[in-house]
Scaffold this active site. Structure first.
Site, PDB file in Angstrom:
ATOM      1  N   ARG A 201     -39.373  48.371  69.832  1.00  0.00           N
ATOM      2  CA  ARG A 201     -38.398  49.458  69.821  1.00  0.00           C
ATOM      3  C   ARG A 201     -37.429  49.231  70.963  1.00  0.00           C
ATOM      4  O   ARG A 201     -37.791  48.627  71.995  1.00  0.00           O
ATOM      5  CB  ARG A 201     -39.103  50.808  70.018  1.00  0.00           C
ATOM      6  CG  ARG A 201     -39.859  51.310  68.809  1.00  0.00           C
ATOM      7  CD  ARG A 201     -38.908  51.713  67.671  1.00  0.00           C
ATOM      8  NE  ARG A 201     -39.612  52.217  66.510  1.00  0.00           N
ATOM      9  CZ  ARG A 201     -39.860  51.499  65.403  1.00  0.00           C
ATOM     10  NH1 ARG A 201     -39.475  50.241  65.317  1.00  0.00           N
ATOM     11  NH2 ARG A 201     -40.491  52.052  64.377  1.00  0.00           N
TER      12      ARG A 201
ATOM     13  N   HIS B  54     -32.086  45.520  63.103  1.00  0.00           N
ATOM     14  CA  HIS B  54     -33.380  46.126  62.755  1.00  0.00           C
ATOM     15  C   HIS B  54     -33.844  45.683  61.355  1.00  0.00           C
ATOM     16  O   HIS B  54     -34.023  46.505  60.443  1.00  0.00           O
ATOM     17  CB  HIS B  54     -33.301  47.661  62.849  1.00  0.00           C
ATOM     18  CG  HIS B  54     -34.655  48.294  63.067  1.00  0.00           C
ATOM     19  ND1 HIS B  54     -34.881  49.364  63.900  1.00  0.00           N
ATOM     20  CD2 HIS B  54     -35.878  47.974  62.561  1.00  0.00           C
ATOM     21  CE1 HIS B  54     -36.158  49.693  63.880  1.00  0.00           C
ATOM     22  NE2 HIS B  54     -36.793  48.855  63.075  1.00  0.00           N
TER      23      HIS B  54
END
Lengths: 309, 309
Positions: A224, A272
């Site tokens: 993350r 992502h």
């Protein structure tokens, strides 16, 4: 009762088809067409609008489309007592291990150096090395880390791992807990972050950690954005402590146009995309959990909210 | 009698050590210190200066440090009757298969597209696909092509191959000869060239071949620069017929500073680094061939000069 599907990145048509092939009587409603909120008893979500789930009075289960549930847990309106399940799926795991292998191969074969040389029209061969000379450190040895470790080992890379609790994976030295983090970092060629985001792991990719890596190590962050202290990365790249970084996740996503990471010559940005699940495969877990929900049996891959994953 | 070592890209110290560990009485002379040319009976070479081997009156065998011997055969002074052996070595084969896998993974996961997006600070996810949806075509199914095909299959990619004669590799459809080239090219996502350079394969990567590929295919040339018609590649990239190319080999090496490939946004240039042999492993074959030479037995991996490999 109906399932609510809400994701900006997943295909609602493919998901509806995959779910209904297994549960023909399942009603799937695709956000924003939620109809009567009281009729929704479960939700299959990735980055749902904050507050959405709180508006469903009869919600009995939340299924995450991703392995990480930190973004869901950050929503203060998330219903506190509704069971939350993370995604565990062979296609998700395989795609993550594949992405890890890709970037380790890229660094092992010095493509980052050759890309920089190409910008200068410079022809220079680096001394090649066998895969065993490249040592990969995996931060996180859960579903995704373990699969990545096995795939890297199968290719002959050296692999060590670090996690909250010690793991047993053949050929992989396992380090556990904060006390063993420095020893884990010694001698790494490539550090790959696959951690869940928790209070303990937030900001773990910082100057103190980089200082323990060998000069010229490479970083791959697939966890993350909040694992990384952004200014510390820039300093480590500028000083040469880190030679290059590949980042798939960011504190703000989409990464803002004006963010310096886009233009940094030693950073590769991907949007992502490291892991994804194929609906045809991942629908299995969701359907199994819907069956369990409706027959009152315990759900699979339930998140421990206190632990954060 | 002595062995002459001559290569601008290989480490003479590591090679001398690896050879003498197995043959302690072997005298290794490293170019340019050749001493008395009449004392040299075999040569281990990569890109030796043209004319060098012709100056060795008692040369009985030439061992190539690379799999391809086209550059040796181009030297008109190459002694015509001295046996010439190509390099076949597990480390060479593994490094080539690894490089093929790296570039197939890169294209499968759309890193070329994400690199272009990064230059524009553009955040856009492409629809992910399982490995089976990426079909790789291998031009050349010899030692290197076969190992690459097996590795790609193990990762779940679709694989087809084309070679002079038909091959049997599990899970790989084999096309043979010029008549089957068009059928081989249909539906490829990535075309990888691993061919030896011969009169039949020179210029095979040309506009007619590109026209048979699906729109948006990617090209990886790891064979020889002369396989490619350079102007045709630029036209195919400009028209979008090809989406991207990775080139490790060039008509002129080092690739001249002023060559447009260095600056083409759809071309990745690497400096002839796809495959390499580790002396510790590759010395086995050389030593075995020296033993065979000295006891009068047939040499391994002898090149058929008429065929070109």
């Amino acid at each position: 009762m109906a399932l609510l599907f809400a994701s900006p990145d997943d295909d609602p048509v493919a998901w509806s088809a995959a779910l209904r092939r297994r549960l023909p009587d399942l009603e799937v409603r695709v956000f924003p067409d939620i109809g009567d909120p009281a009729q929704i008893d479960c939700a299959l979500v990735w980055l749902p609008p904050p507050g959405l789930l709180a508006r469903l009075p009869n919600l009995r289960a939340i299924f995450s489309l991703g392995a990480g549930v930190d973004r869901l847990l950050e929503d203060p309106t998330l219903p506190p007592d509704v069971p939350l399940c993370r995604m565990v799926d062979p296609s998700l795991t395989a795609s993550m291990a594949e992405f890890v292998l890709l970037h380790v191969l890229r660094y092992h074969r010095d493509l980052d150096v050759y890309e920089a040389q190409q910008r200068r029209a410079e022809w220079r061969l680096l001394l090649p090395k066998p895969p065993s000379a490249t040592v990969v450190g995996l931060l996180g040895l859960g579903e995704l880390g373990t699969a990545s470790a096995r795939l890297l080992r199968a290719h002959g890379f050296g692999v060590v791992g670090w996690s909250r609790t010690r793991k047993a994976i053949e050929g992989v030295r396992s380090f556990a807990g904060p006390a063993e983090l420095p020893a884990f970092l010694e001698g790494l060629s490539v550090l790959v972050c696959l951690l869940p985001l928790t209070p303990e792991t937030r900001g773990i990719l910082n100057a103190a950690l980089f200082a323990r890596l060998p000069e010229g190590a490479r970083l791959v962050n697939l966890g993350r954005g909040a694992h990384l202290v952004e200014e510390h990365l820039e300093a480590a790249l500028d000083s040469g402590r880190l030679a290059h970084a590949t980042l798939d996740v960011f504190a703000r996503e989409p990464l803002p146009k004006e963010h310096p990471f886009w233009r940094h010559p030693k950073i590769t940005v991907t949007p992502h995309v490291a892991a994804y699940c194929q609906p045809e495969s991942a629908a299995e877990l969701v359907v199994e959990n819907i069956r369990r929900l409706r027959s009152g049996r315990p759900l699979l891959h339930l998140v421990d909210r206190a632990r954060g994953y």
